[in-house]
Design a protein around this motif. Structure first.
Motif, PDB file in Angstrom:
ATOM      1  N   VAL A  91      -1.068  11.488  66.879  1.00 49.90           N
ATOM      2  CA  VAL A  91       0.341  11.191  66.607  1.00 49.90           C
ATOM      3  C   VAL A  91       0.959  10.447  67.785  1.00 49.90           C
ATOM      4  CG1 VAL A  91       2.607  12.212  66.194  1.00 49.90           C
ATOM      5  CG2 VAL A  91       0.594  13.145  65.036  1.00 49.90           C
ATOM      6  N   THR A  92       0.696  10.915  69.004  1.00 48.72           N
ATOM      7  CA  THR A  92       1.238  10.259  70.194  1.00 48.72           C
ATOM      8  C   THR A  92       0.737   8.818  70.309  1.00 48.72           C
ATOM      9  OG1 THR A  92       1.314  12.383  71.358  1.00 48.72           O
ATOM     10  CG2 THR A  92       1.422  10.400  72.699  1.00 48.72           C
ATOM     11  N   THR A  93      -0.548   8.613  70.030  1.00 47.07           N
ATOM     12  CA  THR A  93      -1.117   7.272  70.113  1.00 47.07           C
ATOM     13  C   THR A  93      -0.488   6.336  69.090  1.00 47.07           C
ATOM     14  OG1 THR A  93      -3.230   8.201  70.865  1.00 47.07           O
ATOM     15  CG2 THR A  93      -3.255   5.951  70.026  1.00 47.07           C
ATOM     16  N   PHE A  94      -0.337   6.796  67.854  1.00 49.50           N
ATOM     17  CA  PHE A  94       0.271   5.955  66.819  1.00 49.50           C
ATOM     18  C   PHE A  94       1.724   5.639  67.153  1.00 49.50           C
ATOM     19  CE2 PHE A  94      -3.291   6.855  63.948  1.00 49.50           C
ATOM     20  CZ  PHE A  94      -3.410   5.619  63.338  1.00 49.50           C
ATOM     21  N   GLU A  95       2.427   6.620  67.684  1.00 50.12           N
ATOM     22  CA  GLU A  95       3.820   6.383  68.070  1.00 50.12           C
ATOM     23  C   GLU A  95       3.895   5.314  69.150  1.00 50.12           C
ATOM     24  OE1 GLU A  95       7.715   8.963  69.612  1.00 50.12           O
ATOM     25  OE2 GLU A  95       5.820   9.966  69.114  1.00 50.12           O
ATOM     26  N   PHE A  96       3.032   5.418  70.135  1.00 56.50           N
ATOM     27  CA  PHE A  96       3.008   4.428  71.214  1.00 56.50           C
ATOM     28  C   PHE A  96       2.610   3.048  70.686  1.00 56.50           C
ATOM     29  CE2 PHE A  96       0.580   2.032  74.328  1.00 56.50           C
ATOM     30  CZ  PHE A  96       1.428   2.023  75.423  1.00 56.50           C
ATOM     31  N   VAL A  97       1.534   2.992  69.909  1.00 58.23           N
ATOM     32  CA  VAL A  97       0.980   1.712  69.463  1.00 58.23           C
ATOM     33  C   VAL A  97       1.935   0.995  68.514  1.00 58.23           C
ATOM     34  CG1 VAL A  97      -0.849   0.663  68.078  1.00 58.23           C
ATOM     35  CG2 VAL A  97      -1.416   2.378  69.802  1.00 58.23           C
ATOM     36  N   LEU A  98       2.411   1.688  67.491  1.00 54.27           N
ATOM     37  CA  LEU A  98       3.224   1.023  66.470  1.00 54.27           C
ATOM     38  C   LEU A  98       4.556   0.541  67.025  1.00 54.27           C
ATOM     39  CD1 LEU A  98       2.495   3.282  63.358  1.00 54.27           C
ATOM     40  CD2 LEU A  98       1.421   1.128  64.030  1.00 54.27           C
ATOM     41  N   ILE A  99       5.209   1.353  67.856  1.00 49.97           N
ATOM     42  CA  ILE A  99       6.501   0.932  68.409  1.00 49.97           C
ATOM     43  C   ILE A  99       6.319  -0.227  69.381  1.00 49.97           C
ATOM     44  CG2 ILE A  99       8.475   1.640  69.818  1.00 49.97           C
ATOM     45  CD1 ILE A  99       8.197   4.434  68.687  1.00 49.97           C
ATOM     46  N   SER A 100       5.380  -0.102  70.302  1.00 47.47           N
ATOM     47  CA  SER A 100       5.214  -1.141  71.321  1.00 47.47           C
ATOM     48  C   SER A 100       4.775  -2.468  70.714  1.00 47.47           C
ATOM     49  CB  SER A 100       4.203  -0.683  72.381  1.00 47.47           C
ATOM     50  OG  SER A 100       2.948  -0.408  71.799  1.00 47.47           O
ATOM     51  N   VAL A 101       3.794  -2.455  69.816  1.00 44.95           N
ATOM     52  CA  VAL A 101       3.302  -3.710  69.233  1.00 44.95           C
ATOM     53  C   VAL A 101       4.364  -4.352  68.338  1.00 44.95           C
ATOM     54  CG1 VAL A 101       1.562  -4.726  67.719  1.00 44.95           C
ATOM     55  CG2 VAL A 101       0.896  -2.994  69.379  1.00 44.95           C
ATOM     56  N   SER A 102       5.105  -3.553  67.584  1.00 43.39           N
ATOM     57  CA  SER A 102       6.165  -4.099  66.719  1.00 43.39           C
ATOM     58  C   SER A 102       7.251  -4.786  67.543  1.00 43.39           C
ATOM     59  CB  SER A 102       6.778  -2.988  65.870  1.00 43.39           C
ATOM     60  OG  SER A 102       5.810  -2.380  65.043  1.00 43.39           O
ATOM     61  N   VAL A 103       7.705  -4.115  68.603  1.00 44.29           N
ATOM     62  CA  VAL A 103       8.753  -4.706  69.443  1.00 44.29           C
ATOM     63  C   VAL A 103       8.228  -5.948  70.158  1.00 44.29           C
ATOM     64  CG1 VAL A 103      10.289  -4.305  71.412  1.00 44.29           C
ATOM     65  CG2 VAL A 103       9.927  -2.491  69.727  1.00 44.29           C
TER      66      VAL A 103
END
Length: 310
Positions: A91-103
């Protein structure tokens, strides 16, 4: 009159009459010889370690007590799938990856659109904006800048009356701070790819849309965005793969804390392999992470390129 038959180009590698076996083999396989060093390097540095890690993941192997190493089958995988720490790190990894890459994607497109039109000083800004810094340096620099006691960011916040914030030590701020650090580091990468993609859009399409009375926003969403979807897909895929592997900035800033809120999959693999010395468990962790990364990138690419284009 004698007629000489021309030998077809495809028969150039065939053995000629009178040639020895070595000469025939050299003529047939000679063009492939320059590829051998690269193939050997690929095998020993990539293929063999990958296969070996799968082999290791099937063993209960801890370097703290190698005498108790034994074959365990899928024991490590079953243990992982029932471990709450594993799912929390997912969950932590997906939160980090999806938010950072989207922005990063949105900022990269936005800055590329800004630089797509010439303005005074744009060449100088283009030269200094896409700066590539090693992740370890970024992490170390961020640790000092965000330090709660002497960091420049907290000094500015205190100067304007907002008070000091423990960005890396407060569970409410730690993961968000890592996301901001990653965005700051990799937005120039997105910007470069998006700017190159925009510069490759044919001018006649944009001019034709303007003649039809379309506004700039409509032109971008109806025409330009469709034409640059492949560069966008490539940039997103590269960033997704790299963001899943984030480790450097975590090591230099939070070390997985506070209270494990920044423990990603990569950090858990490091923790299992180099701290707990559980090599089999770490290898199983790596293979599950590989499956997650491949599945995520495939789904995102299918979404970006529409069904049937991938």
């Amino acid at each position: 009159m004698t007629h000489t038959a021309l030998q077809p180009p495809g028969d150039a590698t065939k053995a000629r009459p009178g040639q020895t076996g070595w000469a025939a083999a050299r003529r047939r396989y000679g063009p492939l010889m320059p590829m051998v060093p690269g193939m050997l390097f690929l095998f020993f540095m990539s293929i063999y370690p990958t296969v070996y890690s799968l082999f290791v993941s099937l063993f209960r192997w801890n370097l703290a007590d190698p005498s108790r190493t034994r074959f365990g089958g899928f024991h490590n995988f079953r243990l992982l799938l029932t471990d709450q720490t594993f799912w929390k790190s997912v969950v932590t990894t997906f939160e980090f990856v999806l938010i950072s890459v989207s922005v990063e994607l949105l900022l990269g497109i936005g800055i590329a659109l800004l630089f797509f039109h010439r303005f005074p000083g744009d060449r100088f800004l283009r030269a200094i904006l896409p700066m590539v810094v090693a992740p370890v340096v970024v992490g170390l620099l961020s640790r000092y800048m965000l330090n709660v006691q002497f960091g420049i960011v907290n000094h500015i916040l205190e100067t304007i009356g907002l008070g000091r914030i423990d960005f890396l030590g407060d569970p409410a701020w730690a993961l968000g701070s890592l996301i901001v650090i990653d965005i700051w580091q990799w937005t120039p990468f997105m910007f470069l790819i998006m700017l190159a993609a925009l510069q490759g859009v044919p001018d006649d399409i944009i001019e034709a849309a303007k003649v039809d009375g379309a506004r700039s926003v409509r032109i971008f969403f109806d025409h330009v965005l469709h034409l640059i979807r492949y560069p966008i897909a490539v940039a997103v895929a590269l960033r997704l793969i790299d963001a899943f592997r984030v480790y450097d900035i975590i090591f230099m800033t939070t070390r997985g804390g506070p209270i494990d809120v920044t423990q990603t999959l990569s950090w858990q693999i490091y923790d299992a392999g180099f701290k707990s010395l559980d090599i089999g468990y770490a290898a199983a962790y790596s293979w599950l992470m590989l499956v997650i990364v491949v599945a995520t990138v495939t789904l995102v690419l299918r979404f970006l390129l529409k069904k049937g284009d991938v």
